[in-house]
Write an enzyme that holds these catalytic residues in place. Structure first.
Site, short mmCIF file in Angstrom:
data_model
loop_
_atom_site.label_atom_id
_atom_site.label_comp_id
_atom_site.label_asym_id
_atom_site.label_seq_id
_atom_site.Cartn_x
_atom_site.Cartn_y
_atom_site.Cartn_z
N SER A 199 0.46 -1.31 -0.59
CA SER A 199 -0.17 -0.24 0.22
C SER A 199 0.68 0.95 0.13
O SER A 199 1.96 1.88 -0.68
CB SER A 199 -0.74 0.02 0.94
OG SER A 199 -2.17 1.05 1.15
N HIS B 6 -7.36 -6.48 0.24
CA HIS B 6 -6.69 -4.49 0.32
C HIS B 6 -5.49 -5.51 1.84
O HIS B 6 -4.18 -6.00 1.72
CB HIS B 6 -6.43 -3.47 0.46
CG HIS B 6 -6.03 -2.54 0.43
ND1 HIS B 6 -4.93 -1.74 -0.48
CD2 HIS B 6 -5.10 -1.78 1.38
CE1 HIS B 6 -3.98 -1.64 -0.51
NE2 HIS B 6 -4.07 -0.89 1.18
#
Length: 502
Positions: A258, A461
């Protein structure tokens, strides 16, 4: 006249004769007087001496009597005190035996005294050590920020490997990301078991990199940073430290998740020399462009930017999720009173739904390490990326851009400078890193990266960090790619300067 003189002379002689006898008598009298006085004084002192000796003798006798009396008293008291103390000790010992039998000195298996999940309260070094691995903590200073790097230098029974991997966490996170899934699944453990030297950096401002050499942590100056500063200063400082510890020519592979990928790409444009220093880069859920952001937080970006500016100007300069809008939404996820149903659905709402890969036992561990400290400026910078219309650019200071950059708009990061061999990992159900944006990133790079689609349509995610089947879907691919990096010759610097093997 003569007669008179004779008479006077006769008188003087006669008077002198009488005076002589007078003084002789007086002298005798004085001598007798002093002799008498001396005798009297001698007698007096003899008497006083006698009296004094008598008094002293009597006093000594009295003192002896008193000493004997005092000794007798103290002997008696000492025996009494000793007796009382012994009796008291015996009473304590007796009552203590009864108490000790229940808790104190007798080994027992009291399950109530054991922590249900130690990883919730232990630090990263504590967790790693508890699981039987060696953990080192290194400190690097970057612009005064004292950055802690956690290192697992080798497997449980191994030696330090020349094969080196640097892991960089995402936003609101820390080095804990890489171990929260536990031995056998957490990427740091998996890499260590495979024989890699694992380094885990911590971004400035989080719980492990909170200190500063001269700034107060509650000051505006301290929190005046975004991921741009981490890319320009912090990550290079960490890489340089690893090279210093391990020696020039050490092959380092970078793995970011990320925001960890955002920092990597920004660094490679701002400090292009690191394209030749690193061996390879793995971007897990790349966050560079936001043209196709599917997460509901997209609608909050403009608002978040405005609210953040207000906070930066008038309020706290630190972004703490539990005090922000996100924090208020997740109040039901308090570690002490966790509502697993509420928590997991908040995570799914933001990151993508995947019930199958969620280990609910990890939720308390994840939450205890979430929101470890970052700046409002970091949040603003991401919000600007969302509303930028597909630009990967430096921080937008608005009316101050001319002063900062000499232009009305902030400069974009020049991705044409990125030449590091890269692998981009993405997932269909990742609401924060979409297929469209990953492909856009690939198109912007001069050297086309390898692109890996996680073979689970529901992978989200955060599954990169905590999925139940993370080895099957992710870690095995990472190990395979790393093996290729460390078994082929790598160009370092300019052509004709090679380093072979590991």
């Amino acid at each position: 006249m003569n007669v008179l003189f004779v008479i006077l002379a006769a008188c003087v002689v006669a008077h002198s004769y009488e005076t002589k006898w007078f003084f002789m008598d007086e002298a005798n009298n004085i001598q007798n007087f002093f002799k008498n006085q001396s005798d009297n004084m001698k007698t007096f002192f003899e008497e006083q001496k006698s009296r004094m000796e008598k008094a002293i003798n009597n006093g000594y006798e009295e003192a002896v009597k008193m000493k004997d009396s005092v000794n007798t008293y103290f002997d008696t008291q000492q025996k009494k005190i000793a007796s009382d103390v012994n009796n008291y000790v015996e009473r304590v010992k007796e009552s203590g035996r009864k108490v000790a039998d229940t808790w104190s000195f007798v080994p027992s298996d009291d399950l109530a005294s054991r922590m249900e999940n130690p990883d919730v309260v232990l630090s990263v070094p504590g967790i790693i050590t508890r699981n039987g691995y060696t953990c080192e903590t290194h400190m690097v200073m970057s612009e005064g920020y004292l950055l802690n790097i956690h290192r697992i230098p080798h497997s449980k029974d191994g030696v330090v490997s020349p094969k080196t991997v640097l892991l960089q966490h995402g936003i609101f996170a820390s080095s804990a990301d890489w171990i929260l899934n536990g031995p056998g699944k957490g990427l740091a453990y998996v890499l260590s078991d495979a024989g890699y030297d694992v380094w885990m950096s911590n971004m400035r401002g989080n719980q492990f990199s909170r200190e500063h050499a001269w700034l107060k942590s509650n000051s505006k100056a301290y929190w005046n940073f975004s991921w741009h500063d981490a890319a320009l200063y912090d990550l290079p400082a960490v890489i340089d430290h690893i090279m210093k510890v391990k020696g020039e020519g050490t092959k380092i592979t970078y793995i970011g998740h990320s925001m960890g990928t955002t920092i990597l790409f920004a660094m490679l444009t701002l400090r292009p020399e690191y394209n030749n220093i690193l061996a390879a880069g793995f971007a897990l859920a790349p966050v560079v462009f936001f043209t196709d952001l599917k997460s509901p937080i997209k609608s909050l970006a403009p608002l978040a930017s405005n609210v953040a500016y207000m906070e930066m100007l008038y309020g706290s300069h630190e972004f703490i999720p539990k005090k922000s809008a996100l924090g208020k939404i997740s109040n039901g996820c308090d570690v002490e009173n966790i509502d697993a149903f509420v928590c997991k659905n908040i995570v799914f709402y933001i990151c993508g739904y995947n019930e199958k890969q969620l280990n609910e036992k990890l939720l308390p561990v994840f939450l205890s390490n979430l929101g470890t400290g970052t700046s409002w400026k970091t949040v603003v910078h991401f919000a600007q990326e969302v509303v930028s219309g597909g630009k990967f650019q430096q921080f937008d200071y608005g009316s101050h851009n001319q002063k900062m950059y000499g232009s009305d708009s902030p400069p974009e990061y020049d991705l044409s400078k990125v030449t590091l061999p890269l692998t981009l990992f993405w997932a269909n159900n990742d609401l924060l890193s979409s297929e469209t944006d990953v492909k856009l990133l690939s198109e912007k790079l001069p050297t086309k990266p390898e692109i890996y689609l996680v073979p689970d349509p529901e992978f989200n995610h955060l599954d990169y960090l905590w999925a139940v089947d993370v080895n099957t879907y992710l870690n095995d691919k990472i190990l395979d790619s790393l093996n290729k990096v460390y078994t082929k010759p790598t160009v370092i610097g300019f052509p004709f300067k090679f380093s072979f093997g590991v």
